[in-house]
Design a protein around this motif. Structure first.
Motif, mmCIF file in Angstrom:
data_model
loop_
_atom_site.group_PDB
_atom_site.id
_atom_site.type_symbol
_atom_site.label_atom_id
_atom_site.label_comp_id
_atom_site.label_asym_id
_atom_site.label_seq_id
_atom_site.Cartn_x
_atom_site.Cartn_y
_atom_site.Cartn_z
ATOM 1 N N ALA A 129 5.358 -1.303 16.202
ATOM 2 C CA ALA A 129 4.807 -1.691 14.903
ATOM 3 C C ALA A 129 3.693 -0.710 14.579
ATOM 4 N N GLY A 130 3.257 -0.718 13.348
ATOM 5 C CA GLY A 130 2.119 0.143 13.028
ATOM 6 C C GLY A 130 1.901 0.336 11.547
ATOM 7 N N PRO A 131 0.760 0.935 11.218
ATOM 8 C CA PRO A 131 0.407 1.133 9.815
ATOM 9 C C PRO A 131 1.208 2.271 9.172
ATOM 10 N N CYS A 132 1.306 2.225 7.846
ATOM 11 C CA CYS A 132 1.957 3.303 7.097
ATOM 12 C C CYS A 132 0.925 3.975 6.203
ATOM 13 N N SER A 133 1.316 5.150 5.748
ATOM 14 C CA SER A 133 0.521 5.817 4.726
ATOM 15 C C SER A 133 1.513 6.400 3.737
ATOM 16 N N GLU A 134 1.324 6.112 2.445
ATOM 17 C CA GLU A 134 2.303 6.566 1.467
ATOM 18 C C GLU A 134 1.696 7.555 0.481
ATOM 19 N N ILE A 135 2.545 8.472 0.027
ATOM 20 C CA ILE A 135 2.097 9.504 -0.903
ATOM 21 C C ILE A 135 2.712 9.221 -2.277
ATOM 22 N N TYR A 136 1.884 9.261 -3.286
ATOM 23 C CA TYR A 136 2.309 8.952 -4.659
ATOM 24 C C TYR A 136 2.039 10.138 -5.575
ATOM 25 N N TYR A 137 2.877 10.253 -6.614
ATOM 26 C CA TYR A 137 2.718 11.321 -7.583
ATOM 27 C C TYR A 137 2.334 10.724 -8.929
ATOM 28 N N ASP A 138 1.311 11.268 -9.520
ATOM 29 C CA ASP A 138 0.814 10.782 -10.818
ATOM 30 C C ASP A 138 1.573 11.476 -11.953
ATOM 31 N N ARG A 139 2.376 10.697 -12.675
ATOM 32 C CA ARG A 139 3.138 11.289 -13.786
ATOM 33 C C ARG A 139 2.272 11.576 -15.007
ATOM 34 N N GLY A 140 1.064 11.053 -15.017
ATOM 35 C CA GLY A 140 0.164 11.372 -16.120
ATOM 36 C C GLY A 140 -0.112 10.181 -17.013
ATOM 37 N N PRO A 141 -1.217 10.291 -17.801
ATOM 38 C CA PRO A 141 -1.686 9.154 -18.596
ATOM 39 C C PRO A 141 -0.661 8.626 -19.596
ATOM 40 N N GLU A 142 0.276 9.456 -20.031
ATOM 41 C CA GLU A 142 1.265 8.941 -20.993
ATOM 42 C C GLU A 142 2.212 7.925 -20.356
ATOM 43 N N TYR A 143 2.170 7.796 -19.017
ATOM 44 C CA TYR A 143 3.077 6.871 -18.330
ATOM 45 C C TYR A 143 2.415 5.567 -17.891
ATOM 46 N N GLY A 144 1.148 5.404 -18.185
ATOM 47 C CA GLY A 144 0.526 4.132 -17.780
ATOM 48 C C GLY A 144 -0.957 4.279 -17.576
ATOM 49 N N GLN A 145 -1.526 3.234 -16.949
ATOM 50 C CA GLN A 145 -2.977 3.225 -16.832
ATOM 51 C C GLN A 145 -3.465 3.952 -15.598
ATOM 52 N N ASP A 146 -4.701 4.326 -15.680
ATOM 53 C CA ASP A 146 -5.384 5.019 -14.605
ATOM 54 C C ASP A 146 -5.629 4.035 -13.452
#
Ligand code: ATP
Ligand code: MG
Ligand code: MG
Ligand code: MG
Length: 482
Positions: free
Chosen positions: A168-185
């Protein structure tokens, strides 16, 4: 950058860093507790659980996956396919957090001209498990990420275990910001539409003891040999690198979507907005593109349509695609146009979809013909029931709708459509409660079957999100409007 090149760069990078390239295993999992290969780590389970001595300390793969649990998301989110490819790197008691984070950051941000993917650093965010200060510090040190872009997430998202005693163990995930036109900060903790999850790093660090579920168990201590298991969604990275709106518009999927548009005479508009009048048809075209590809890949790996298990999943995927086309006005056979389009988009990476196409297409076209016959005979049966209900002055009963569905394989949305054309409403509530009873029966059956095999549940809950639990029977049976 084409999907094929994205995969090749992945392999080249990790091979250059001492990993053994292991070709994709079949979609049909060899683990009896899993219907399908649902993640890149599945073929490596014996090494990750230390049941077998790993023949190499580091591995890299680009694994074909099927996740039936995501079926209701397909076409509605930008990022869920029933079929997708998970690129992964693995360490079996070899390197750990520092190297895993360094590899990920390096590959993502190295310029394209130097063999990487060239993502802008400012668009990347990461999550770490609540108390994983070590990972947070490494992200700051290695990537120079400001603390605000390192978010803490709980058990549900960022902790992995098999659901049983074991690693078992912790995860770390990487996300990509598509930019402000796609949603909130505010990062992925706030908005998972603007911020797209691309890569999950699992740090198998602890020995899990007894307990229940995802978040109620004991940790017995550190594992003697710690492992790394990572998975990046190839289609999600392709969507970013190809500058398109969603995974269905990437090079290996889009050609089918275009054919669906051509056949139906609809114009595809790329909308994500459910309030947009084009949304329903756009979703249908995305579903068609996804399901046709999944069907191609499943048949290619030896699955044939049937009424149970894997074959049932395939049957439902094909029928959903055909239904979506009918809802866009196409009555004729669609597979003879859509399947070759998918073959041509996939054959560069999977040559067997071309060399074996005679067999694959024979199976697919026969299934479509059978379904069209089902629709024809179900329609006759339905018209009788409509006539009877009308003269009795009642709704079409839930039992009628259920029998049509259960005995004739006649989809409920079609029943609703035809009944409404005849000016009749349907007792949908009655239908749904009969469906629910049936699902509960099926679940009971599945449980009692499982109980006979001591080892089968071990890997039923492999990934942090629980996506790997086989829910095909129930999830595929939920009626959707597609
Ligand atoms: P999500 O939260 O977006 O559903 P996940 O957390 O369920 O993703 P993981 O189990 O962490 O996904 O799988 C590792 C990676 O595989 C994800 O980061 C993603 O890039 C990719 N992936 C997962 N499910 C899908 C899918 N249905 N279609 C395409 N890619 C996927
Ligand atoms: Mg997730
Ligand atoms: Mg994840
Ligand atoms: Mg998921």
């Amino acid at each position: 950058m084409k999907s094929q090149e994205i995969a090749q760069r992945w392999i080249d990078f990790f091979v250059a860093n001492g990993h053994r390239h292991v070709p994709s295993a079949s979609l049909v999992s060899t683990d009896p507790s899993l219907l399908f290969t649902v993640a890149g780590m599945v073929p490596f389970i014996p090494y990750l659980t230390a049941r077998e001595e790993p023949p190499y300390p580091r591995a890299v793969s680009v694994q074909k996956c099927i996740r039936t649990g995501d079926i209701d998301e397909v076409g509605k989110t930008v990022r869920h396919g029933t079929f997708f490819q998970m690129a992964g790197n693995f360490s079996f008691g070899d390197y750990f957090k520092r190297e895993a984070i360094t590899f990920a950051w390096t590959l993502l941000t190295t310029p394209v001209s130097e063999g990487g993917y060239g993502l802008e650093k400012d668009r990347l965010w990461v999550t770490v498990y609540l108390d994983d200060d070590e990972a947070a510090a490494l992200w700051q040190e290695i990537a120079g990420l400001p603390v605000e872009r390192i978010q803490r997430m709980g058990m549900e998202d960022n902790y992995w275990s098999t659901g049983q005693p074991g690693p078992a163990g912790p995860c770390s995930e990487i996300y990509y910001d598509r930019g402000p036109e796609y949603g909130q900060d505010g990062g992925p903790a706030v908005d998972d539409t603007r911020f797209i999850e691309i890569w999950n790093l699992v740090f198998m660090q602890y020995q899990r003891g007894e307990g229940t579920g995802k978040d109620n168990f004991e940790i017995l201590g550190e594992l003697p040999k710690k492992n790394i298991d990572t998975g990046l969604g190839l289609e999600r990275l392709a969507m970013i690198l190809q500058g398109v709106e969603n995974m269905y518009e990437t090079d290996q999927v889009r050609p089918v979507l275009d054919k669906a548009a051509e056949l139906s005479g609809k114009t595809y508009t790329s909308t994500e907005d459910p309030a947009d009048p084009n949304h329903a048809d756009d979703v249908r075209m995305r579903v068609v593109a996804d399901h046709v590809r999944s069907s191609l890949m499943l048949i290619s790996d030896g699955v044939v349509p049937s009424n149970e298990g894997r074959g049932y999943v395939l049957r439902r995927l094909m029928r959903r695609a055909i239904r979506a086309m009918r809802l866009m006005g196409v009555q004729d056979m669609v597979m003879p146009v859509l399947l070759p389009a998918s073959r041509d988009a996939m054959k560069g990476v999977y040559p067997q979809v071309e060399t074996d196409f005679e067999r694959i297409s024979r199976i697919a076209y026969a299934e479509e013909r059978a379904f069209l016959r089902t629709i024809a005979s179900g329609t006759t049966r339905l018209e009788e029931a409509i006539g009877a209900s009308k003269s009795a002055g009642t709704k079409l009963s839930g039992e009628d709708a259920f029998t049509l569905h259960d005995t004739y394989g006649f989809p409920i949305d079609l029943t609703l459509e035809i009944a409404s054309e005849a000016g009749l409403s349907v007792d949908e509530e009655g239908f749904r409660s009969l469906m629910k009873e049936q699902r509960e029966r099926a679940q009971k059956d599945a449980k009692s079957k499982k109980a006979g095999h001591a080892d089968l549940t071990v890997f039923n809950n492999l990934h942090a999100t629980g996506d790997t639990v086989f829910t095909g029977y129930t999830e595929l049976a939920t009626e959707s409007n597609v």
